[in-house]
Design an enzyme around this catalytic site. Structure first.
Site, PDB file in Angstrom:
ATOM      1  N   ASP A 184       0.850  -1.191   0.000  1.00  0.00           N
ATOM      2  CA  ASP A 184       0.000   0.000   0.000  1.00  0.00           C
ATOM      3  C   ASP A 184       0.887   1.242   0.000  1.00  0.00           C
ATOM      4  O   ASP A 184       1.723   1.411   0.886  1.00  0.00           O
ATOM      5  CB  ASP A 184      -0.906  -0.013   1.234  1.00  0.00           C
ATOM      6  CG  ASP A 184      -1.843   1.173   1.271  1.00  0.00           C
ATOM      7  OD1 ASP A 184      -1.579   2.097   2.060  1.00  0.00           O
ATOM      8  OD2 ASP A 184      -2.809   1.196   0.491  1.00  0.00           O
ATOM      9  N   ASP A 210      -9.268  -0.132   1.870  1.00  0.00           N
ATOM     10  CA  ASP A 210      -9.318   0.322   0.480  1.00  0.00           C
ATOM     11  C   ASP A 210     -10.599  -0.158  -0.203  1.00  0.00           C
ATOM     12  O   ASP A 210     -11.249   0.590  -0.937  1.00  0.00           O
ATOM     13  CB  ASP A 210      -8.094  -0.197  -0.295  1.00  0.00           C
ATOM     14  CG  ASP A 210      -6.817   0.529   0.105  1.00  0.00           C
ATOM     15  OD1 ASP A 210      -6.924   1.529   0.831  1.00  0.00           O
ATOM     16  OD2 ASP A 210      -5.728   0.097  -0.303  1.00  0.00           O
ATOM     17  N   THR A 226      -3.247   5.312  -3.825  1.00  0.00           N
ATOM     18  CA  THR A 226      -2.119   5.986  -3.176  1.00  0.00           C
ATOM     19  C   THR A 226      -0.795   5.689  -3.880  1.00  0.00           C
ATOM     20  O   THR A 226       0.104   6.524  -3.880  1.00  0.00           O
ATOM     21  CB  THR A 226      -2.018   5.545  -1.704  1.00  0.00           C
ATOM     22  OG1 THR A 226      -1.980   4.106  -1.642  1.00  0.00           O
ATOM     23  CG2 THR A 226      -3.217   6.013  -0.915  1.00  0.00           C
ATOM     24  N   THR A 227      -0.669   4.501  -4.461  1.00  0.00           N
ATOM     25  CA  THR A 227       0.546   4.172  -5.207  1.00  0.00           C
ATOM     26  C   THR A 227       0.544   4.883  -6.559  1.00  0.00           C
ATOM     27  O   THR A 227       1.562   5.458  -6.974  1.00  0.00           O
ATOM     28  CB  THR A 227       0.648   2.652  -5.415  1.00  0.00           C
ATOM     29  OG1 THR A 227       0.567   1.994  -4.151  1.00  0.00           O
ATOM     30  CG2 THR A 227       1.955   2.281  -6.083  1.00  0.00           C
TER      31      THR A 227
END
Length: 554
Positions: free
Chosen positions: A64, A395, A97-98
């Site tokens: 994550d 998520d 987020t990545t």
């Protein structure tokens, strides 16, 4: 003899920047690329995990982006800003987020060529913002509507999110957990929709058992036991009173004056204390509760009176847990026992039960009529596995929540990024002036997502990207993307890989706006002077050195 034709050369007639400003911008670009490279291998279903040692000696194993970047200790201010980027994305939409870190680094890198050729940063930022506006408009045209009440469609969407996570082994179970939790806390009130996952969908991680033992409770579970062993441990359809005040006599502070002249006076003080506790209990017992829960303490005497009345007591509860119980059972948290009314008593719980799981006792308030608060009970092999599954589940729940608020999806697998890139590159040819070049470079930077997916699954990147560009060249195959498992070109609609529109828009907006912000920085100045031993300020450097002991950008 005809003169030789000169080749086309980009010449930018802008003011020369100072060398100091150029160094700061190139330093920021290098920092953004470094942060981007850290999480580059964590994208897609073939993503690798990172093992991070935190300052307390603990271990974090995850892919994550936010969990990785928040544990990294960096000194460069631009790198810290990039890390904040991932945290902001997680708080806003909970996913991507990545992708946002990778995309921001690539957009920053696309500006390096123009800075070296003396193009002014304001011109570059203007082109980037123009590209962003066009990208958002075009993405709206490529989005598809979805019905949040259609469970099969929602399951496919959550599977697309979890397919890149560690918990993809238990895909069906995790999708059901996420969807059930979101549906439980979904509240329609006064014409507005509220889905507060962080406050009312709590995850309880208990090592042991198997992953298949995990489930969503129709109510609340707390890690508390009753205060007296003779109190009831199982009650059907209980009447519940919630308090945030103590059930004990509160001793006076230091200013309290009590004059004791004999043994009778001391006994009188004790009698008054006992009478006060007895009055507190009598006020509660007048409403005939089965369970009394307080956030504060409960004295032995209060336990005695309540136990004699066959009332179960739980004490020292966290405020967050008390709020969830109040919402699940329909009770109101009261501040004084004498003010409790019949309407404040919670009667929406079907079963109160205390069970032992592992070495701990847990209180269950389940079988609620309309809980609007849920506890997700996660079982697994170890704490590390449970922590990663918890992150994946958060998520997944955020994806389901986003679709409720914005019921639109776009195709995944890098297809939407490639479609945007090709459309914007075509549009860049109609832009006049020097903004055409940074506009085109930022559009091409969007290709980093499908390219990274291809790299992480071991495909032939050059061949696959060439085929993907050719498929999107006409603008008709906007759903063609990269199969992140096999590394092949495939239509995303055939394998049901979708992503929420809100997540994709937020990713592109955040990445481009961060790039424009960092590119407008022309100097990095330290606001702190180094301190000598003993707390004295260090002497200033001689003229010609960095002002105020300012360190050079790393």
């Amino acid at each position: 003899m005809m003169p030789r034709r000169q080749p086309n050369v980009m010449v930018f007639n802008t003011n020369q920047e100072s060398e100091k400003g150029r160094k700061a911008q190139l330093s920021n670009i290098a920092a953004a690329k470094a942060v981007s490279d850290v999480v580059r291998t964590c994208l897609g279903p073939r993503a690798m995990l990172k093992m991070i040692l935190d300052p307390m000696g603990g271990i974090v194993m995850t892919n994550d982006g936010n969990a990785i970047l928040r544990e990294i200790d960096v000194k460069h201010p631009a790198a810290k800003s990039m890390i904040e980027l991932s945290r902001t994305q997680d708080e806003e939409v909970g996913d991507g987020t990545t992708s946002v870190a990778i995309l921001a680094g690539e957009v920053m890198a696309s500006a390096e060529l123009f800075l070296e050729r003396n193009m002014h940063p304001i011109v570059i930022c203007s082109a980037f913002r123009r590209m962003l506006d066009d990208a958002v408009d075009y993405m709206e045209e490529l989005s598809f509507p979805i019905d949040p009440n259609d469970r099969p469609s929602m399951m496919n969407l959550i599977k697309s999110c979890l397919g890149t996570k560690f918990s993809s082994r238990w895909m069906e179970l995790m999708c059901n957990l996420a969807l059930d939790a979101v549906n439980t806390v979904h509240l329609e009130q006064d014409g507005r929709t509220e889905i507060d996952i962080k406050r009312y969908a709590r995850v309880e991680k208990i090592p042991g058992g198997t992953m298949e033992d995990s489930r969503v409770l129709s109510g609340v579970m707390i890690n508390k036991d009753i205060v007296h062993q003779k109190m009831r441990r199982r009650i059907e359809n209980p009447r519940i009173i919630l308090l945030d005040c103590p059930l004990e006599y509160i001793k006076g502070e230091s200013k309290t004056d009590i004059e004791i002249s004999g043994e009778a006076d001391f006994n009188r003080i004790l009698e008054l204390e006992d009478a006060h506790v007895q009055r507190l209990c009598a006020d509660l017992l007048a409403l005939k509760p089965d369970i009394v829960i307080t956030e504060k303490g409960c004295s032995d005497l209060a336990q005695h009176y309540l136990m004699k009345a066959n009332v179960t007591v739980i004490r020292r509860l966290r405020k967050t847990d008390n709020n969830r119980i109040a919402r699940a059972v329909g009770a109101t948290i009261c501040h004084r026992p004498e003010e409790v009314k019949e309407s404040d008593v919670g009667t929406g719980c079907g079963l109160f039960d205390i069970r032992k799981i592992g070495d701990d006792y847990f209180s269950f308030f389940v079988e609620c009529e309309a809980p609007k608060a849920a506890t997700i009970l996660l079982r697994g092999a170890s704490k590390d596995v449970l922590q990663e599954i918890d992150r994946n589940l958060q998520d997944a729940m955020n994806v389901a929540r986003n679709v409720v608020f914005d019921p639109r999806v776009v195709p995944g697998g890098g297809s939407i990024e490639m479609a945007l890139s090709q459309a914007l590159v075509r549009k860049s040819k109609s832009i006049e002036g020097i903004e055409q070049w940074p506009y085109r470079a930022a559009a091409e930077a969007l290709e980093v997502i499908p390219r990274t997916l291809a790299q992480n699954c071991g495909a032939n990147v050059i061949r696959l990207m060439t085929e993907l560009r050719a498929a999107h060249a006409s603008g008709d195959n906007a759903t063609m993307g990269v199969n992140g498992i096999t590394g092949e070109l495939i239509d995303m609609t055939t394998i049901d890989i979708w992503e929420p529109y809100a997540v994709k828009v937020q990713t592109i907006k955040t990445a481009v706006e961060q790039a424009t912000l960092l590119l407008r920085i022309d100097e990095i100045v330290s606001g702190l002077a180094p301190q000598q031993a003993g707390g004295q300020q260090a002497p200033q450097p001689p003229a010609g050195g960095p002002p105020g002991g300012m360190p050079m950008p790393q």
